[in-house]
Write an enzyme that holds these catalytic residues in place. Structure first.
Site, short mmCIF file in Angstrom:
data_model
loop_
_atom_site.label_atom_id
_atom_site.label_comp_id
_atom_site.label_asym_id
_atom_site.label_seq_id
_atom_site.Cartn_x
_atom_site.Cartn_y
_atom_site.Cartn_z
CG HIS A 362 -1.95 -1.04 1.26
ND1 HIS A 362 -3.23 -0.86 0.77
CD2 HIS A 362 -1.89 -2.31 1.70
CE1 HIS A 362 -3.91 -1.98 0.94
NE2 HIS A 362 -3.12 -2.87 1.50
CE LYS A 553 -5.87 14.12 0.29
NZ LYS A 553 -5.69 13.17 -0.82
NE ARG A 554 -2.82 10.18 10.08
CZ ARG A 554 -2.44 9.29 11.01
NH1 ARG A 554 -3.18 8.21 11.24
NH2 ARG A 554 -1.35 9.44 11.71
CE LYS A 559 -1.65 10.70 2.97
NZ LYS A 559 -2.48 9.91 2.06
CB THR A 663 -9.77 5.15 -0.83
OG1 THR A 663 -9.21 5.54 0.42
CG2 THR A 663 -9.14 3.85 -1.30
CE LYS A 667 -13.65 6.30 1.15
NZ LYS A 667 -12.71 6.33 2.31
C1 LIG Z 1 4.09 0.77 10.21
C2 LIG Z 1 3.69 2.06 9.80
C3 LIG Z 1 2.72 2.03 8.67
C4 LIG Z 1 1.35 2.02 8.94
C5 LIG Z 1 0.45 2.05 7.90
C6 LIG Z 1 0.93 2.07 6.60
C7 LIG Z 1 -0.10 2.08 5.51
C8 LIG Z 1 0.31 1.23 4.40
C9 LIG Z 1 -0.27 3.45 5.03
C10 LIG Z 1 -1.54 3.58 4.23
O1 LIG Z 1 -2.60 3.70 4.78
N1 LIG Z 1 -1.38 3.60 2.91
C11 LIG Z 1 -2.47 4.01 2.09
O2 LIG Z 1 -3.21 2.87 1.70
C12 LIG Z 1 -4.36 3.22 0.94
C13 LIG Z 1 -5.16 1.95 0.67
O3 LIG Z 1 -4.52 1.17 -0.28
C14 LIG Z 1 -3.97 3.95 -0.36
O4 LIG Z 1 -5.13 4.34 -1.01
C15 LIG Z 1 -3.10 5.16 -0.04
O5 LIG Z 1 -2.61 5.73 -1.22
C16 LIG Z 1 -1.94 4.75 0.85
O6 LIG Z 1 -1.19 5.88 1.29
C17 LIG Z 1 2.28 2.06 6.31
C18 LIG Z 1 3.20 2.05 7.37
#
Ligand SMILES: CCc1ccc([C@H](C)CC(=O)N[C@@H]2O[C@H](CO)[C@@H](O)[C@H](O)[C@H]2O)cc1
Length: 818
Positions: A362, A553-554, A559, A663, A667
């Site tokens: 992701h 978004k975060r 971003k 995503t 929406k």
């Molecule tokens: C361990 C730290 C950590 C925690 C969460 C993440 C996630 C992968 C971050 C995340 O939420 N990525 C997002 O995933 C969405 C669903 O596929 C995508 O639409 C976003 O572009 C992506 O940033 C990475 C590293």
């Protein structure tokens, strides 16, 4: 009697009233007249659960007897949102419940607001998992969502003098009516210790002698399908001590010590890690990952498969989908179970494991790819490290056979990285072990093949595929935007809710002035609704005559919320300086929503700057009625459901090549907002489907970013070259948004001028030009509305039902069980 089917309460107002009062009186233990709103809410939730229970039990029985193949979705995060309305909608109970409660003198709206959303996720990844399990249930595909029942979810965000302050999310405090424990199915999860080999009738075997263990207690949540009477399971694990209380120590008077084991154990599922891109590498995080994955794999083998099931046929019954690298420790765990506990040979176990796992990546940020130091992993999970070493050994042997003794390639592909310290590269382990590896948008999957996992794509070309993300239309159109849903159903019939491609039927209606009229009225009504919600929630007003320009978004530098800030400051500076007549500026309200990881200092400074710019702009009479900034704290799923339907402009402005998919972008398009965005992530596919005329594209493409980076990027050159940019940055540096104190936001400005890793300054001019195109387009409301209708009509592809069909066709091969 034992075989008697479980009978649902009658789907009638009277039946509902009866069930509700039963729950209120006997579960909550109060009479209607004595009951308070929370009692009534818990009884209502219990009643809805009772209606779903029969379906759930039937479904379990059906799937067991049919021995169907199950998708086990392993995710450390599920951003579920509120449950009540979704469950009422799925079970066709909304009107019945509303009337039944009215009969009891209760307004369901009052109870609806009491529900605390389970914030068991950070952002995109967690919400995607929630959309996916909704789609699998609606498509009657056997699925178990496995995860962690954090006692504290994502922190509550408050602002103090414009700065983010985190509060613990005690979401369980008032009870959690939607899940129920199954202590009888608890699993013992072990940690630490050592391994030893022993002779087992001439075969040398290894066993793990752990140091300590905790119990994993499962809590089930029902995941109802939409109008199909199906209910799948979300099974979340809670940690409790194996021996919660040591009486001997207690009797010795050391009361604290006697319960230490309990507190220690509970820590494992205590709180969600609030990072969403930079792993902290904390031991507790690895404990969390192993805890839920080990419990899940063994739970599936112990409770779903028949007792004597032949595990060599495991791939016929299950696919474990790895939601990013967080559950990848599951690979050596399945190997350990098959070899050490089930006595299987290595090669057989490995062949099975490779068919049972698939990996979804992701992210594209190298720092987001998890690596675990071998010291830590070896100490916590000694047997697993041994297994990983052997997997790597055999893999590198395969690399050698394939590419010869190419040391550089071997070092680059090794699951064990050497620098800056010996560590296990979890993304590489997932790629070697997984039957399939997918990205979450076409561009992302291509970049995984070409860059991030290039060597692996060269070695296993058929392993790599793509499944573009999607969102559930039940929550994000039917529930979030009922007036739009009504308009669509009136025009197309109701089938679109489970077949979103039917929205195509709206294309023709974009030409119909009367339909455009009504579509515009829906947007206006959603703006008025948002005004009521935000006034009640935060005391701020939304002017429905304004264009609502939304970025939710975060908070992360890639971003590029800073690009949005520079646009606002540029507009403000134009008017404040008198260079631009206020009357020539399209009235806009900028709405932000964003949490920053608590340890991410620059992200928190940017939040502070957004609030600071907001308070100056919102209190400057020169721009009154023209520019307004709103930043409601604690952006979450519930707020998204109110903000997104009211939006005119969707900000998807990440640096090309950084956002895996996004995503939120989907929406917004499906709720009739136009997108201003770069060719990044799923924006590319949105633009391809809605058409260039209905999308405000700007900025460098990913290859152009690479070229600029390669040739050396000097952000200060762009500062020098562009007066508007210089003016905006200088205004921030001047302290204009910090009562003259230049030091407050100096780090933000100097970071852009001397580092700017995500090329905000390089894309500024193109962005501002695109925003001028937005202003021009918005001036013709009828044409804008037509374009918005075409966005909705052409975005059916972005249903998570379609994503599930792609996963089933390309990765899972788990047909619906009808
Ligand atoms: C361990 C730290 C950590 C925690 C969460 C993440 C996630 C992968 C971050 C995340 O939420 N990525 C997002 O995933 C969405 C669903 O596929 C995508 O639409 C976003 O572009 C992506 O940033 C990475 C590293």
């Amino acid at each position: 009697l034992a075989l008697a089917p479980v009978v649902s309460p009658p789907s009638s107002v009277d039946g509902f009233v009866k069930q509700f009062l039963t729950n209120l009186n006997f579960d909550q233990g109060v009479s209607l007249s004595e009951s308070d709103a929370n009692d009534q809410y818990l009884a209502l939730a219990g009643t809805v659960r009772d209606y779903l229970m029969a379906r759930w039990l039937e479904d379990q029985a059906r799937q067991n007897e049919q021995q169907s193949k199950t998708v086990c979705y392993l995710s450390a995060e599920y951003l579920l949102g509120r449950q009540l309305d979704n469950n009422l909608l799925a079970a066709r109970l909304t009107d019945i419940a509303t009337d039944a409660l009215a009969q009891c003198g209760i307004d369901i709206n009052d109870l609806r607001e009491l529900e605390v959303e389970p914030g068991l996720g950070n952002g995109g990844l967690g919400r995607l998992a929630a959309c996916f399990i909704d789609s699998l249930a609606t498509m009657s595909v056997p699925n178990i969502g496995y995860g962690i029942r954090y006692e504290y979810g994502i922190f509550r965000q408050t602002f103090v003098d414009g700065e983010q302050v985190e509060q613990p999310d005690a979401w369980l405090r008032m009870g959690s009516p939607w899940d129920f424990p199954h202590p009888e199915a608890a699993q013992t999860i072990s940690f630490g210790g050592r391994t030893e080999t022993y002779d087992d009738n001439g075969t040398e075997r290894t066993r793990w002698i752990p140091d300590w263990s905790v119990l994993a207690v499962p809590y089930n949540m029902m995941v109802p399908g939409y109008h199909n009477g199906r209910v799948n399971t979300l099974r979340l694990w809670r940690a409790v001590a194996t021996n919660a209380f040591d009486l001997r120590i207690f009797n010795s008077g050391d009361y604290e010590e006697s319960v230490r084991a309990q507190t220690f154990a509970e820590n494992i599922s205590k709180v969600l890690y609030p990072e969403d891109s930079t792993p902290q590498g904390k031991e507790l995080r690895l404990q969390q990952q192993y805890f839920f994955v080990s419990a899940s794999i063994r739970d599936f083998i112990d409770t779903v498969l028949p007792a004597d099931y032949d595990l060599t046929k495991l791939p016929d019954r299950v696919i474990f989908q790895l939601n990013d690298t967080h559950p990848v420790i599951g690979v050596p765990e399945l190997m350990r179970v098959l070899i050490d506990e089930k006595g299987m040979e290595w090669d057989d176990a490995w062949a099975i494991t490779q068919q049972c796992f698939a990996y979804t990546c992701h992210t594209l940020l190298p720092e987001a790819l998890e690596v675990w130091p071998v010291d830590l992993l070896g100490r916590l999970l000694p047997r697993h490290l041994e297994i990983i070493y052997r997997i790597n050994e055999e893999f590198l042997e395969e690399v050698r056979e394939r590419f010869g003794d190419d040391m550089l390639r071997i070092r680059n592909m090794s699951i064990i990285g050497e620098h800056p310290y010996r560590s296990v590269r979890m993304a590489y382990l997932a790629t070697v072990a997984g039957a399939k590896v997918n990205g979450v948008a076409e561009l992302h999957s291509q970049l995984l093949r070409d860059k991030v996992l290039h060597d692996f794509a060269e070695m296993y070309p058929d392993k790599f595929t793509n499944v573009t993300n999607g969102i559930t239309p039940r929550r994000f159109i039917r529930l979030a935007n009922p007036s739009l849903a009504e308009l669509i159903t009136e025009a197309l019939g109701a089938g679109w809710t489970i077949d979103l491609e039917r929205l195509r039927g709206l294309e023709a209606l974009a030409e119909d002035p009367e339909f455009r009229e009504r579509f515009g009225a829906v947007k206006a009504a959603n703006k008025r609704r948002l005004n009521e919600v935000l006034f009640q929630r935060d005391g701020v007003h939304v002017d429905e005559t304004h264009m609502l320009d939304v970025m939710v978004k975060r908070l992360h530098e890639y971003k590029r919320q800073m690009l949005k800030v520079l646009h606002i400051v540029t507009l403000y500076d134009g008017i404040a300086s008198g260079r631009v007549a206020a009357a020539d500026v399209t009235p806009r309200t900028f709405i932000f929503g964003a949490k920053a990881a608590p340890g991410y200092a620059m992200a928190k400074r940017i939040i502070h700057l957004i609030n600071a710019v907001g308070s100056v702009v919102n209190n400057d009479p020169r721009v009154e009625g023209r520019l307004k900034v709103i930043f409601p704290p604690n952006y979450n799923v519930t707020l998204a459901e109110k903000v997104i339907p009211a939006a005119d402009l969707s900000e998807q402005i990440s640096l090309a090549g950084k956002e895996a998919s996004g995503t939120g972008n989907m929406k917004f398009a499906l709720n009739g907002a136009l997108t201003i965005g770069t060719d990044d992530g799923a924006n590319v596919e949105i633009r391809q489907l809605v058409g260039d005329d209905n999308f405000f594209l700007f900025g460098m493409t990913e290859p152009e970013v690479e070229v600029l980076w390669a040739q050396g990027y000097t952000p200060a050159d762009f500062y020098q070259a562009h007066a508007g940019l210089r003016g905006a940055l200088d205004l921030i540096s001047s302290g204009a948004f910090s009562e003259g104190d230049r030091s407050v936001f100096e780090p933000v400005v100097s970071n852009l001028l001397y580092d700017d890793r995500f090329m905000v300054l390089a894309d500024y001019a193109s962005y501002i030009a695109a925003q001028e195109r937005v202003d021009a387009a918005y001036a013709d409301q009828d044409a804008w509305t037509k374009s918005a209708i075409l966005n909705v009509a052409r975005s059916g592809f972005f249903s998570s039902d379609r994503s599930m069909r792609d996963y089933i066709d390309r990765i899972w091969h788990t047909p619906p069980v009808l």
